[in-house]
Structure formats: structure tokens, C-alpha cells
Design a protein around this motif. Sequence first.
Motif, PDB file in Angstrom:
ATOM      1  N   LEU A 170       0.831  -1.203   0.000  1.00 27.52           N
ATOM      2  CA  LEU A 170       0.000   0.000   0.000  1.00 27.52           C
ATOM      3  C   LEU A 170       0.867   1.255   0.000  1.00 27.52           C
ATOM      4  O   LEU A 170       0.574   2.235  -0.709  1.00 27.52           O
ATOM      5  CB  LEU A 170      -0.927  -0.004   1.210  1.00 27.52           C
ATOM      6  N   ARG A 171       1.927   1.234   0.789  1.00 27.49           N
ATOM      7  CA  ARG A 171       2.810   2.409   0.854  1.00 27.49           C
ATOM      8  C   ARG A 171       3.395   2.727  -0.508  1.00 27.49           C
ATOM      9  O   ARG A 171       3.362   3.883  -0.967  1.00 27.49           O
ATOM     10  CB  ARG A 171       3.932   2.165   1.862  1.00 27.49           C
ATOM     11  N   THR A 172       3.941   1.726  -1.175  1.00 27.05           N
ATOM     12  CA  THR A 172       4.612   1.976  -2.448  1.00 27.05           C
ATOM     13  C   THR A 172       3.613   2.223  -3.576  1.00 27.05           C
ATOM     14  O   THR A 172       3.830   3.093  -4.418  1.00 27.05           O
ATOM     15  CB  THR A 172       5.522   0.796  -2.820  1.00 27.05           C
ATOM     16  N   ASN A 173       2.505   1.475  -3.603  1.00 26.76           N
ATOM     17  CA  ASN A 173       1.543   1.649  -4.686  1.00 26.76           C
ATOM     18  C   ASN A 173       0.771   2.954  -4.571  1.00 26.76           C
ATOM     19  O   ASN A 173       0.346   3.523  -5.582  1.00 26.76           O
ATOM     20  CB  ASN A 173       0.567   0.469  -4.727  1.00 26.76           C
ATOM     21  N   MET A 174       0.559   3.439  -3.349  1.00 29.83           N
ATOM     22  CA  MET A 174      -0.163   4.685  -3.164  1.00 29.83           C
ATOM     23  C   MET A 174       0.727   5.910  -3.359  1.00 29.83           C
ATOM     24  O   MET A 174       0.255   6.963  -3.777  1.00 29.83           O
ATOM     25  CB  MET A 174      -0.793   4.734  -1.769  1.00 29.83           C
ATOM     26  N   SER A 175       2.014   5.767  -3.064  1.00 29.90           N
ATOM     27  CA  SER A 175       2.889   6.936  -3.064  1.00 29.90           C
ATOM     28  C   SER A 175       3.916   6.937  -4.183  1.00 29.90           C
ATOM     29  O   SER A 175       4.481   7.976  -4.517  1.00 29.90           O
ATOM     30  CB  SER A 175       3.632   7.018  -1.726  1.00 29.90           C
ATOM     31  N   GLY A 176       4.173   5.748  -4.740  1.00 26.04           N
ATOM     32  CA  GLY A 176       5.252   5.650  -5.714  1.00 26.04           C
ATOM     33  C   GLY A 176       6.611   5.480  -5.072  1.00 26.04           C
ATOM     34  O   GLY A 176       7.637   5.564  -5.749  1.00 26.04           O
TER      35      GLY A 176
END
Length: 346
Positions: free
Chosen positions: A216-222
Amino acid sequence: MVFEQIATGGCQSYLIGCDDTCAAALIDPELSQIDHYIALASRDGVRIRYLIDTHTHADHFSATKELARQLNVPVIMHRRSPAPFVDMRLADGEMVVLGKLRLRALHTPGHTADSMCLQVNDRVFTGDTLLIGGTGRTDLPSGDPEQLHDSLFNKLLKLDAALKVYPAHDYKGRSHSTIAEEIANNPRLQKRERSEFVEMMNTLNLTMPTHITEALRTNMSGGKTVAHLLAAATATVPFMSLGELKARVEAKEDDLIVLDVRERDAYEGGHVPGARLLPRGQLELRVNTELPDPTRRILACCELGYISTLAAATLREMGFAHAVALDGGMKAWRESGYPLTTGRDP
């Protein structure tokens, strides 16, 4: 129509393209398959023009941002997506033009607020809204069972019953289904009344995805995944084998500084003879006093070899051009029966 289905464990990605114009889109790409996608597009004679995520994924790492950087093409998601790197945001009913193909977006919230399905020709890519024999879960961030009920029974299941269903996940080796087959056989769709459906979804008691927070952290923020950071570090850092280090320790060579970047209790429990302690969390703050000579050869070591790789990469970025990492880490050193010193070195 060019069409490829790519399975990565239970994740399903799709390459779809126009025969006449050779323009293609990649739907729900997974980070570990980037080279595979590019090779497939080359083999099929198409150029990837768009990267599409049907929703914010919580159980795997999306490749859209990295592929967008490599291919210089736009990322497409629903307009409710929180990701800042999205270039084109679709609303319900809007289309992506792909040569002579038209990919129509259907906003289908429930699994996530930004979930959408994509209908093109005889098929519909359903993301995690509708799975083969199941539906997306609603207990993750922005999930809502009432919205999922509406998305399924008031929108998706009212499409042409002959449409082929291609979901973003399947764990039983199935490639696709149809709307008609899901209406008839999908056990979750037998709870047609809203209250019954909501109660069923609220009592599924599913286990959480393994990498949910990081995904979620990487997919939401890049942001970057740990694996991505390690891969980048590995590409810039040389390694020393356990046997080579053992030989140098036994020869009592003084041209190599062995830097143990674990915490003190792990270090005192057993370390390479002569190794210095400098925990990774203190590296940047203490490096000037602990390592005043940037020309020295420094070998970083940790328990498994991951943190030391990041530490060696950091040292190189800071000007220690001869920093290397121990291949295998202290766990492999102990298992090989190599010498250890306990407590604090004098």
C-alpha cells in the motif's frame, strides 16, 4: 487484437493491443515481471502506450511507475486513486483509445474506493471487483461491502452475460470465466440481497496479505520497495566471499576494516575477529569519527547480508569508494564454522 495473459503467482496481468496500429496497454503489471512484459510486447510487435492499474493493490507491487519511467508512457487509474504519479485519471464511462480499440472504464468501488473495470470488445478486466468464483475483499483500506454490492449487482453483472471475465487475481490456475458463469456459479453472488451480502463480506475473516503495508505504501505513493532498494544497492556494491574474508582474518591483514553494522547485542554475541561495531542506524552520524580515512577498504557485514549491502552502498555514496559487503552475512559465517569473537573487542 493482440492479447497476452501473464500470471505471477496468483496475480494476473494483461497485455492488450491493436493489430492495425500496434498500440498496446498493460493492465495490472507486477514489479518482478518488467523484463517479461517488454519482451512480450517486442515479440508481438506492439508498443506499450499505456500502463493501467485497475485499483490500488495491497498484495503485490505495481510496476506502473517503474515502467512509466523506463518507457516514458502515462499511468492510468481511476480518478479516486491516491497515487500522485498517475498521469490520466478516468471517471465512470470514460474511454482509453488504443488504436481501433476502446477500453471503457466502469467505476466499481467496494474492494477499494478507486476500483474500476475495463470493458473492451468481448471481455471485461474486472480487477479485484469480481474474481472467478469469488469477489474482492472489503476489509482493506477504503473497502466497503455496500459499495461492492452496488458495483456488482447494479453495474457489472448487468453487462452482456457472454462477456469474458479476466480478473486481477486467480489462485487456481484458471484463465477466465464469463459474466453468465459467475452469476450462476460464484458462491458469493448467491447472496443477492444487500444485507445478506454485506453480512457475508463482514464475516469472511480473511488473513491479511503478506506485504500489505509495504504494498500500500509503495503503490499509493510511488515509493520504493525494500527489494527495489536492495537491487539498486546490489548493482553498485562489490561483495567479498566468506572464504576470502576468513583468509584475510587469518593472515591478520591490516588493510581491511571489517565493519559490523548490527546492533550491539548481536555484535557481542559473536562477530568476525577484529571487526568494529557501527550500527547501521548510526552510520551517517558517526562515520566521520569512526572512519576518518575514506581511502581505506571497508567490508560491511550484518546478520543476513541485506543491511550490510545497503550500508556499503551508503558508504560509497558518501565517498568511501572501496566499501564492499560480505556475501552471506554472519549467519552463513557461523554456519560455516568460521572463527568468532564474543563480547567487545579491545
